[in-house]
Write an enzyme that holds these catalytic residues in place. Structure first.
Site, PDB file in Angstrom:
ATOM      1  N   GLY A 279      -8.793  -1.716   2.068  1.00  0.00           N
ATOM      2  CA  GLY A 279      -7.500  -1.028   2.025  1.00  0.00           C
ATOM      3  C   GLY A 279      -6.482  -1.793   1.192  1.00  0.00           C
TER       4      GLY A 279
ATOM      5  CB  THR B  18      -1.627  -3.426   8.428  1.00  0.00           C
ATOM      6  OG1 THR B  18      -2.680  -2.578   8.008  1.00  0.00           O
ATOM      7  CG2 THR B  18      -1.565  -4.676   7.595  1.00  0.00           C
TER       8      THR B  18
ATOM      9  N   GLY C  15      -3.957   2.802   3.721  1.00  0.00           N
ATOM     10  CA  GLY C  15      -3.950   1.872   2.600  1.00  0.00           C
ATOM     11  C   GLY C  15      -4.131   2.494   1.233  1.00  0.00           C
TER      12      GLY C  15
ATOM     13  NE  ARG D  12      -9.975   1.949   3.592  1.00  0.00           N
ATOM     14  CZ  ARG D  12      -8.838   1.512   4.155  1.00  0.00           C
ATOM     15  NH1 ARG D  12      -8.844   0.420   4.898  1.00  0.00           N
ATOM     16  NH2 ARG D  12      -7.723   2.147   3.974  1.00  0.00           N
TER      17      ARG D  12
ATOM     18  N   GLY E   7      -0.120   1.451   7.465  1.00  0.00           N
ATOM     19  CA  GLY E   7      -0.453   2.871   7.321  1.00  0.00           C
ATOM     20  C   GLY E   7      -1.691   3.051   6.454  1.00  0.00           C
TER      21      GLY E   7
HETATM   22  N1  GLY Z   1      -3.230  -0.472   6.021  1.00  0.00           N
HETATM   23  C1  GLY Z   1      -4.485  -0.869   6.408  1.00  0.00           C
HETATM   24  C2  GLY Z   1      -5.589  -0.191   5.744  1.00  0.00           C
HETATM   25  O1  GLY Z   1      -5.433   0.924   5.271  1.00  0.00           O
HETATM   26  O2  GLY Z   1      -6.657  -0.743   5.678  1.00  0.00           O
END
Ligand code: GLY
Length: 320
Positions: A209, A179, A233, A207, A231
């Site tokens: 995050g 991200t 999410g 899904r 990281g």
């Molecule tokens: N940090 C991005 C995700 O887990 O989707």
């Protein structure tokens, strides 16, 4: 497994893990833009142009993350992002200004700049969050054009994954590709933030995050500070990580201490469940002090101020 010694050390009960540079001791810097990972350099440069010309921090962060969102070589954000396990590229993003205005899109397909759509949700609707088909319908109504976001390279990687189809979605942070979260303070001291991702590669369709979740992947309080995350999410959602960091700053902690405090809380609650994954925090307070911290080694962030644009290694908690 996380050894007892490392667990105690990480919680601050013995010794200190990781290399800690006291970022809080740095002089106050405004205007300022920080963002996660090394691809933040190019993004910061675009944001800096807006800040330097006296523009609004909200416009700066939107312009900044548009760079990685459009870059097909970045496989964790926007166009070229790795798809879910069904081969569909779904994007998550949110944006927040200094006065608690915010907008968000989740599981958005076919639109290269989800952050610009999140901004429209904020500016043009009475809502905070739109998801899936509803977000796409809104984007098209707003004049965004439909794009095939699955590049041949991403499709090839997905087909390779399909050969085993082992369901173990992981953020590709080992490649410094996760991200992008960005925080900026403009010349009028307005603090704004943004967070955008294609999420975990090979995730289940649907899904979502932390990145589009206000309080998890991003939180801004224009009187206190802001935080963003990268990281895995699910850990940021559980801990309301960005909100927790900002609240720690509100209680008087500097950004670095606030990041470390929330990381300790995650490790205390989650222990070995998180010890093999990555959790990364980036925070600024309204004075321009910066904090960055990760669970494991390897998190980098880009910082731009006074025309300097550089990537720094964040201190981290665990040695293993
Ligand atoms: N940090 C991005 C995700 O887990 O989707």
């Amino acid at each position: 497994m996380l050894s007892r010694k490392n667990f105690l050390r990480a919680l601050g009960l013995v010794g200190v893990a990781g290399m800690v540079k006291d970022l809080d001791a740095s002089p106050r810097r405004k205007p300022l833009v920080v963002s996660t990972w090394d691809f933040g350099l190019a993004a910061n440069a675009a944001a800096w142009k807006v800040l330097q010309s006296g523009g609004y921090a909200l416009d700066a962060v939107e312009a900044g993350v548009a760079i990685p969102e459009a870059d097909p070589k970045i496989t964790s954000v926007g166009y070229g992002g790795y798809p879910d396990r069904d081969g569909r590229v779904t994007l998550d993003s949110c944006i927040m200004d200094e006065a608690w205005n915010c907008g968000s899109v989740a599981c958005l397909e076919h639109i290269m700049h989800p952050s610009a759509v999140a901004r429209r949700v904020m500016d043009k609707t009475p809502h905070v969050m739109l998801v899936g088909d509803g977000a796409l319908k809104f984007a098209l109504e707003q004049g965004f054009s439909k794009t095939d976001l699955l590049t041949p390279e991403a499709e090839q990687a997905w087909k390779q994954w399909l050969e085993k189809s082992e369901y173990k979605p992981e953020p590709n942070w080992e490649l410094n590709h996760d991200t992008i979260g960005m925080l900026a303070i403009d010349q009028q001291q307005r603090l704004c933030g943004i967070c955008t991702t294609s999420g975990q590669a090979w995730k289940m369709h649907g899904r979502v995050g932390d990145s589009p979740v206000i309080g998890a992947g991003l939180y801004v309080d224009g009187e206190v500070g802001a935080a963003t995350c990268s990281g895995l999410g699910e850990e940021m959602i559980r801990s309301a990580a960005s909100h927790s960091i900002v609240e720690a700053m509100r209680s008087g902690m500097k950004p670095q201490k606030a990041c470390e405090d929330v990381m300790k809380r995650i490790l205390k609650k989650r222990g070995n469940k998180v010890s093999k994954t990555q959790v990364c925090f980036l925070a600024v307070d309204i004075h321009g002090n910066v904090g960055a911290y990760s669970l494991l080694k390897g998190f980098e962030y880009a910082i731009t101020h006074d025309g300097r644009n550089e990537v720094l290694q964040a201190p981290y908690m665990l040695n293993e």
